[in-house]
Design a protein around this motif. Structure first.
Motif, mmCIF file in Angstrom:
data_model
loop_
_atom_site.group_PDB
_atom_site.id
_atom_site.type_symbol
_atom_site.label_atom_id
_atom_site.label_comp_id
_atom_site.label_asym_id
_atom_site.label_seq_id
_atom_site.Cartn_x
_atom_site.Cartn_y
_atom_site.Cartn_z
ATOM 1 N N LYS A 38 4.235 5.481 -5.728
ATOM 2 C CA LYS A 38 4.342 5.380 -7.188
ATOM 3 C C LYS A 38 3.191 6.099 -7.880
ATOM 4 N N GLY A 39 1.983 5.998 -7.301
ATOM 5 C CA GLY A 39 0.824 6.574 -7.961
ATOM 6 C C GLY A 39 0.652 8.056 -7.727
ATOM 7 N N LEU A 40 0.541 8.462 -6.455
ATOM 8 C CA LEU A 40 0.225 9.855 -6.150
ATOM 9 C C LEU A 40 1.463 10.750 -6.110
ATOM 10 N N LEU A 41 2.581 10.220 -5.630
ATOM 11 C CA LEU A 41 3.778 11.054 -5.533
ATOM 12 C C LEU A 41 4.575 11.071 -6.834
ATOM 13 N N ALA A 42 4.749 9.907 -7.453
ATOM 14 C CA ALA A 42 5.528 9.839 -8.698
ATOM 15 C C ALA A 42 4.669 10.033 -9.938
ATOM 16 N N GLY A 43 3.344 9.901 -9.806
ATOM 17 C CA GLY A 43 2.456 10.112 -10.947
ATOM 18 C C GLY A 43 2.418 8.970 -11.937
ATOM 19 N N PRO B 288 0.809 -1.235 0.000
ATOM 20 C CA PRO B 288 0.000 0.000 0.000
ATOM 21 C C PRO B 288 0.841 1.286 0.000
ATOM 22 N N THR B 289 1.926 1.315 0.777
ATOM 23 C CA THR B 289 2.761 2.526 0.792
ATOM 24 C C THR B 289 3.508 2.678 -0.533
ATOM 25 N N TYR B 290 3.878 1.551 -1.129
ATOM 26 C CA TYR B 290 4.558 1.566 -2.427
ATOM 27 C C TYR B 290 3.625 2.098 -3.511
ATOM 28 N N VAL B 291 2.353 1.666 -3.475
ATOM 29 C CA VAL B 291 1.358 2.133 -4.441
ATOM 30 C C VAL B 291 1.149 3.641 -4.294
ATOM 31 N N ALA C 276 0.982 1.968 -10.618
ATOM 32 C CA ALA C 276 0.408 1.876 -9.278
ATOM 33 C C ALA C 276 -0.904 1.093 -9.294
ATOM 34 N N THR C 277 -1.725 1.293 -10.316
ATOM 35 C CA THR C 277 -2.988 0.555 -10.441
ATOM 36 C C THR C 277 -2.726 -0.926 -10.644
ATOM 37 N N ALA C 278 -1.703 -1.250 -11.433
ATOM 38 C CA ALA C 278 -1.347 -2.654 -11.665
ATOM 39 C C ALA C 278 -0.914 -3.329 -10.369
ATOM 40 N N VAL C 279 -0.129 -2.627 -9.564
ATOM 41 C CA VAL C 279 0.313 -3.179 -8.278
ATOM 42 C C VAL C 279 -0.881 -3.357 -7.346
ATOM 43 N N GLY C 280 -1.784 -2.375 -7.306
ATOM 44 C CA GLY C 280 -2.975 -2.484 -6.475
ATOM 45 C C GLY C 280 -3.885 -3.612 -6.924
ATOM 46 N N LEU C 281 -4.013 -3.809 -8.239
ATOM 47 C CA LEU C 281 -4.842 -4.888 -8.770
ATOM 48 C C LEU C 281 -4.228 -6.251 -8.448
#
Length: 307
Positions: free
Chosen positions: A265-270, A259-262, A275-280
């Motif tokens: 990668k998603g919100l901070l790195a854009g 979750p912290t990695y997502v 990030a969606t792939a990791v969450g899925l």
């Protein structure tokens, strides 16, 4: 004819109980809007998403982002951190509410029982941000814990910068905050136990432990099975907030979880697609674990499970 007859019976039943359907309609509508419709956004896990092109206009890349995550150098570390933290939290945190409920059930004075329950439930209402701040305060180099260690042993310990201490801190603070609240459902289940059973067992010479094993635990068994399945099925869905708030640059080797990695990668790195792939990937693992644990519990619990 059978299909028409069955459809007519169902329609008649809905007409007869339309008030009940109206009552659940808001919950169903909200679930569809906020849970099912957003699932469409998961398609960006298979695309190189660009906000300028939109979801439909972005290029399709298939399993590129999944492959990138699974072959990344830090995949194994992040994945194992998530598994270990969730597993230890489940193994340590799951039995404690049961033990608390059994202990509370032995208190006969109503006023004392209410006061103890109030003290146990109170931490649940403290926000995660405040809990994390309290952890940093108590475990800081000048905090009360280190002051006590210095006075007793002449040395202090850097808790928040030690990777090996992170899991213990995370799990201990979680148990302190949630165990009392989680015991409510077990206390409610024990309220259905007939006091005469305990009286009869006491007259027959049964000890307290024997009464708990043979009277209380069988009543709790179905509740325990359902809650264990839900907890084990969500083993990969460990909370993001506290793990992120307790992170420091020094404890990242054990505190960096999916979750912290997502989030990073998603919100901070854009990198929204990655990030969606990791969450899925995380969600699919969760579903698989839920089905697996449910089947195991069914075999151990005389065919009774969640699904």
């Amino acid at each position: 004819m059978k299909k028409i007859s069955k459809a007519k019976r169902n329609l008649d039943y809905i007409k007869k109980n339309y008030i009940l359907y109206l009552l659940i309609a808001p919950a169903v509508i909200l679930t569809i809007i906020f849970k099912y419709i957003p699932m469409y956004g998961a398609v960006i896990a298979f695309k190189d998403f660009s906000p300028m092109k939109g979801i439909l206009g972005s290029d399709w890349v298939g399993l590129k982002h999944f492959t990138s995550f699974l072959t990344s150098p830090n995949f194994l570390e992040i994945f194992m951190n998530t598994i270990k933290l969730s597993s230890f939290e489940l193994l340590i945190g799951f039995p404690i509410p049961i033990i608390l409920a059994l202990m509370l059930n032995q208190i006969r004075k109503a006023k004392a029982k209410k006061n103890i329950q109030l003290a146990l439930y109170a931490p649940h209402f403290i926000s995660v941000v405040v809990i994390s701040g309290m952890v940093f305060l108590f475990l800081s180099p000048t905090g009360p814990i280190n002051v006590l260690l210095t006075n007793l042993f002449g040395t202090s310990f850097s808790f928040m910068s030690d990777p090996d201490a992170f899991r213990s801190i995370y799990i201990t603070s979680g148990v302190w905050q949630g165990a009392g609240w989680a015991s409510i459902i077990y206390v409610a289940a024990l309220a259905n136990v007939d006091p005469q059973l305990h009286d009869a067992a006491t007259i027959d010479g049964a000890s307290l432990l024997q009464r708990i094993i043979h009277i209380d635990l069988p009543v709790l068994k179905p509740v325990m099975a359902v809650l264990f399945i839900l907890a084990a099925g969500g083993i990969m869905a460990i909370g993001f907030e506290k793990a992120y708030l307790l992170q420091t640059a020094m404890n990242l080797p054990t505190s960096e979880i999916i979750p912290t990695y997502v989030y990073k990668k998603g919100l901070l790195a854009g990198d929204y697609s990655f990030a969606t792939a990791v969450g899925l990937f995380n969600a699919v693992i969760n579903v698989g674990l839920l089905i697996f644990v449910n089947q195991v519990v069914k075999k151990l619990n005389e065919g009774e499970g969640l699904l």
